[in-house]
Structures are given as C-alpha cells and as structure tokens.
Design a protein around this motif. Structure first.
Motif, PDB file in Angstrom:
ATOM      1  N   MET A  43       1.734  -4.867   0.950  1.00  0.00           N
ATOM      2  CA  MET A  43       2.133  -3.493   1.611  1.00  0.00           C
ATOM      3  C   MET A  43       3.280  -3.256   2.228  1.00  0.00           C
ATOM      4  N   ASN A  44       4.606  -2.274   2.028  1.00  0.00           N
ATOM      5  CA  ASN A  44       6.130  -2.258   3.224  1.00  0.00           C
ATOM      6  C   ASN A  44       5.702  -0.377   3.116  1.00  0.00           C
ATOM      7  N   ILE A  45       6.689  -0.273   4.641  1.00  0.00           N
ATOM      8  CA  ILE A  45       6.827   0.473   5.890  1.00  0.00           C
ATOM      9  C   ILE A  45       7.925   0.871   5.094  1.00  0.00           C
ATOM     10  N   ARG A  46       8.326   1.634   4.744  1.00  0.00           N
ATOM     11  CA  ARG A  46       9.929   2.006   4.148  1.00  0.00           C
ATOM     12  C   ARG A  46      10.012   3.500   5.136  1.00  0.00           C
ATOM     13  N   LEU A  47      11.428   3.954   5.262  1.00  0.00           N
ATOM     14  CA  LEU A  47      11.714   5.024   4.830  1.00  0.00           C
ATOM     15  C   LEU A  47      11.873   5.907   4.072  1.00  0.00           C
TER      16      LEU A  47
ATOM     17  N   GLN B 206      -7.674   3.884   3.811  1.00  0.00           N
ATOM     18  CA  GLN B 206      -8.261   4.460   4.725  1.00  0.00           C
ATOM     19  C   GLN B 206      -9.054   2.953   5.640  1.00  0.00           C
ATOM     20  N   ARG B 207      -8.971   3.021   7.131  1.00  0.00           N
ATOM     21  CA  ARG B 207     -10.004   1.928   7.356  1.00  0.00           C
ATOM     22  C   ARG B 207      -9.448   0.650   7.224  1.00  0.00           C
ATOM     23  N   ASN B 208      -8.024   0.965   6.651  1.00  0.00           N
ATOM     24  CA  ASN B 208      -8.249  -0.509   6.316  1.00  0.00           C
ATOM     25  C   ASN B 208      -6.732  -1.199   7.704  1.00  0.00           C
ATOM     26  N   GLY B 209      -6.083  -0.078   8.495  1.00  0.00           N
ATOM     27  CA  GLY B 209      -4.631  -0.293   8.936  1.00  0.00           C
ATOM     28  C   GLY B 209      -3.715  -0.109   8.728  1.00  0.00           C
ATOM     29  N   TYR B 210      -3.355   0.641   8.100  1.00  0.00           N
ATOM     30  CA  TYR B 210      -2.966   1.244   7.770  1.00  0.00           C
ATOM     31  C   TYR B 210      -2.136   2.333   8.242  1.00  0.00           C
TER      32      TYR B 210
END
Length: 167
Positions: A1-5, A99-103
């Motif tokens: 999992m990765n959060i990026r611009l 959903q409901r996995n903290g993302y």
C-alpha cells in the motif's frame, strides 16, 4: 500500500474509484436511474478539468495497492463563504472492498498534513446525511456545523457540514 500525490496519469484510476464508490455507497440513497448513468468516461473528463486547473491550494492524493488505485482524497481552499473555515475536503473515496482497513484514516491524515503545510488552520466537508461513512468523519473529530438541501438527479437530499477548528 502506498499513498502519494496524484498526477494526470491517475485520472482513469481515480475516475473508476469515484464511480464504483458512488454506486456502492449511495445505492438506496440516490436513485438507481441517476447512479446507472454515471460513467468512468464522464468522470475522467471532470478529473482532467480539475488537473488542468490545479492551484497551489489543491491537495490530491491517491492510495494504491499493487499498482492499482484503490482510493483518493481531494481538497483545498474552502468553497463555502458562509462558514469560517479556511479549507475544505471536497472528496474522499475508497473502493468498497478496501474500506474498514485503515486506508481512509491514512488518507485523511495525509490530507491534514498537506493542509498544515499550506498553513490552513481549519477545514470542513459536506457529507450526505444518509451516507454510512458519516460516523467515520465524526470519529475523526468532525463537529456538526450546518446542513442544506441539495438535488441529485430526481432526489432531494440533505447534506451535513462537519468542521474541524483544530487539527
């Protein structure tokens, strides 16, 4: 999992998440006739227009897993002159299956970090009163600040405004 611009390369993935999320979240809240007309192609045009007109105030992040976009957050300067909040969260959507996995919480926190970097001190959002995710926003500290009636297709719905004065 990765959060990026987010970037223009993400438009199709974001549009897909946007449409799929609307159809799963708003099923039974917004008429099927309206939801059935939503298309990824139309939403891609909307996202292209957003990316073509980005300002320094815009905040758009995606969350991806195994190279596929599974959610996003978009916000920026408040569009609501009637409320005394600097910024606004315009949209945050995740595919139903993640959903409901903290993302959502991670995206929300990244959004708040970006607001702080832009020297915003408060923010608000609008959420449909019947949206099952309203509890998520309240759990994150959102306080009720108002409501309004809106029209989506043939449906008259109530939107609730939640605000964060300190974050």
């Amino acid at each position: 999992m990765n959060i990026r611009l987010a970037s223009v390369r993400d438009i199709e993935g974001m549009a897909r998440v946007h449409i799929e999320s609307w159809k799963s979240t708003y099923n039974g809240i917004i008429s099927e006739s309206f939801l059935s007309k939503l298309t990824v192609e139309k939403r891609m045009k909307n996202w292209k227009a957003i990316f073509d007109n980005l300002t320094q105030d815009d905040v758009i992040y995606v969350v991806e897993d195994l190279g596929s976009i599974i959610g996003f957050v978009h916000g920026g300067k408040s569009r609501e002159p009637d409320f005394e909040y600097d910024a606004e969260l315009y949209a945050i959507y995740l595919l139903k299956e993640v959903q409901r996995n903290g993302y959502g919480k991670l995206l929300f926190e990244r959004f708040i970090q970006a607001l702080k970097q832009r020297n915003y001190r408060s923010f608000m959002l609008w959420v449909l009163e019947d949206n099952p995710s309203i509890g998520f926003y309240k759990k994150q500290g959102g306080q009720y600040i108002g409501k309004k009636e809106i029209q989506i297709g043939e449906d008259k719905l109530t939107e609730i405004a939640l605000g964060w004065k300190e974050f």
